[in-house]
Design a protein around this motif. Structure first.
Motif: not given
Length: 555
Positions: A69-72, A401-406, A530-532
């Protein structure tokens, strides 16, 4: 206007120079013209780019599979379950007679995690760091293992000449055909309803076959420090499974069911790894190579009626057909992005799995003369430029975006023909980590001095040169690129979408709708995103998607 198919000499020099340097240098700004040439930079004016949802994606027989399970915080929660066939390590095994599983026997499943050896102490104990696990390692989720009663076919039942495809939303095929109760019922809850990805080395000790540990002299011992290590195993999923189930279903199976693996996979149709989030826990998700995993069935039997019972083991490999099931609960903002079919987005949302990809028209869609080629590209071609470099830059939306999980790398490809770009093909650079090979072509996350992601860049020297030099007008029609996150730059295969979708035509004159049928497999294997920024006029100019062409123009 006739054009020679010539690749600029300076461009070749440039690529040879940068092939040993991962940094993206500003090309063109420091070049000085002489009496015969002018060196210039041209920013393309009519880029368009937009996000599209993939919907359910093909997920059978992938090299890597997700579990957990991954919560982004940007995209939402992904729940990944998995089913795999099993194969006998040795077919038609001689199991003996009077087969039984004693209290000292065990049935266990092991799947190694991706890990790196960090240290080994004087006693030989190893310390590892885990890789390819996302989320909070201290969080748990509920993991249940069942025997599946659904046969995973290799070929389509209607058209046997076609490979069978299974998709990320096919979970009901399995859950409607379970033929066992839960098999991982150990009292150790970290193996089931409080499952966690543990990073400890797994150590197996020598025993006398009767459940007693041995010392270096072969004597039994209760002193932990005197135990002799039989095997050290990398950190991995270790699950004790129901012994009676495997006694009945495998050891006591008819010999024809164990004669070969075709028979065995028809008889024992696989294991299902069912994942359920635990209340209040964000969970964690790992990318795993299940094909390196196996089950060991320990048992006792006699070689003949007069022989003593001896301990033996049978190994089952987690091999054969597999399917990864992906359930997403999208965040409201991301869902709104997917529901809005723009032709030029302010931001591009890239998410792996059954997520989203972006499509890019490098020179826009204006075609006033109706020749099937974008007006801006027509204009550039008329200049007869010799291109020295071309750089496509995506700026990261760090306020989103959160860099830790990018995603650490994205992949640019020819979406018109579902193939790689020329610059990918010609780039032979390698790195110590193979995930960063072809670093001149690019797509690697760049960070600032504070380790915050800034941009992704691609070099498109060969691709742009081909567009400018080609004599075939068909090469220039419907120019559209795809952009996706990637798990590995080496894998450029494409997997199917369950539901194809159409995009606006790249050039309106005489072109058919552009139908998207596939996405890169490497994107499906990566759960991150990611978001650009795109090229919508609302985006600040310094953040916009940009293609810069550096060229030499004869005086």
């Amino acid at each position: 206007m006739k054009r020679k198919k010539v690749l600029g000499f300076l461009g070749l020099m440039l690529l040879s120079l940068v092939s040993c340097d991962k940094d993206f240098n500003t090309v063109g700004a420091d070049l000085i013209g002489d009496g015969n040439y002018n060196f210039n930079r041209y920013p393309v004016q009519h880029l368009t780019a937009y996000t599209r949802a993939t919907g359910p994606v093909q997920t059978n027989n992938m090299p890597l599979n997700a579990l957990g399970v991954f919560e982004d915080p940007v995209f939402g929660t992904t729940k990944a379950s998995f089913v795999t066939q099993l194969e006998l390590n040795s077919t038609d095994p001689d199991l003996g007679i009077d087969i039984e599983i004693q209290a000292i026997d065990s049935v266990y499943l092991y799947v190694p995690y991706f890990s790196t050896l960090e240290d080994t102490d004087d006693s030989g104990n190893n310390t590892y760091s885990l890789d390819s696990i996302h989320g909070n390692l201290s969080d748990s989720f509920d993991l249940k293992i069942y025997e599946s009663g659904y046969l995973l076919r290799s070929y389509d039942a209607v058209n046997p000449s076609e490979i069978q495809r299974y998709y990320s939303d096919d979970k009901n095929l399995i859950e409607g055909n379970l033929v066992s109760t839960q098999l991982n019922t150990s009292t150790n809850t970290s193996q089931n309803n409080q499952f966690k990805f543990l990073g400890d080395e797994i150590v197996i000790y020598e025993t006398d076959g009767e459940g007693h540990f041995l010392d270096s002299d072969g004597n039994t011992t209760i002193d932990f420090s005197q135990r002799v290590v039989k095997e050290r195993m990398k950190p991995g999923m270790w699950l004790d499974l129901d012994k009676n189930h495997f006694l009945t279903r495998v050891l006591e199976a008819n010999s024809t069911d164990l004669f070969n693996n075709n028979n065995f996979k028809e008889y024992f149709r696989g294991l299902y790894f069912q994942v359920t989030p635990n209340s209040g826990a964000a969970g964690a998700l790992a990318k795993l190579d299940f094909s390196s995993g196996y089950i060991v069935i320990q048992y006792h039997s006699r070689a003949s009626a007069s022989a003593d019972l001896k301990k033996k083991s049978l190994k089952l490999n987690l091999s054969g057909n597999t399917v990864n099931f992906l359930d997403n609960t999208y965040n409201t903002n991301y869902q709104n992005v997917l529901n809005t079919a723009n032709s030029n987005d302010e931001m591009l949302y890239l998410k792996g799995g059954n997520g989203s990809v972006a499509f890019i028209d490098l020179f826009g869609t204006d075609d006033t003369d109706g020749n099937g080629v974008a007006d801006e590209l027509d204009e550039i071609r008329e200049h007869g430029w010799m291109v020295n470099d071309a750089v496509l830059t995506f700026t990261i939306a760090n306020d989103v975006i959160n860099f830790d999980e990018e995603a650490k790398r994205i992949y640019l490809y020819d979406a018109t023909n579902n193939t790689v770009l020329l610059d990918y093909t010609y780039d032979s650079t390698t790195a110590s980590d193979a995930k960063y090979n072809k670093y001149v072509f690019g797509g690697i996350l760049e960070v600032d001095d504070n380790d915050v992601g800034t941009v992704y860049k691609f070099r498109l020297l060969y691709y742009i040169n081909n567009l400018l030099q080609s004599e075939d007008i068909e090469d220039l029609k419907n120019i559209r690129l795809g952009l996706a996150v990637t798990e590995t730059i080496a894998n450029v295969a494409n997997y199917n979408l369950r539901n194809t979708f159409d995009l606006p035509v790249a050039i309106p004159s005489g072109s058919a709708d552009f139908t998207v049928e596939t996405v890169p497999l490497s994107s499906i294997m990566n759960p991150l995103g990611t978001v650009v920024y795109g090229n919508d006029p609302s985006v600040l100019e310094e953040n916009r998607l940009k293609l810069e062409i550096y060229y030499t123009e004869p005086n």
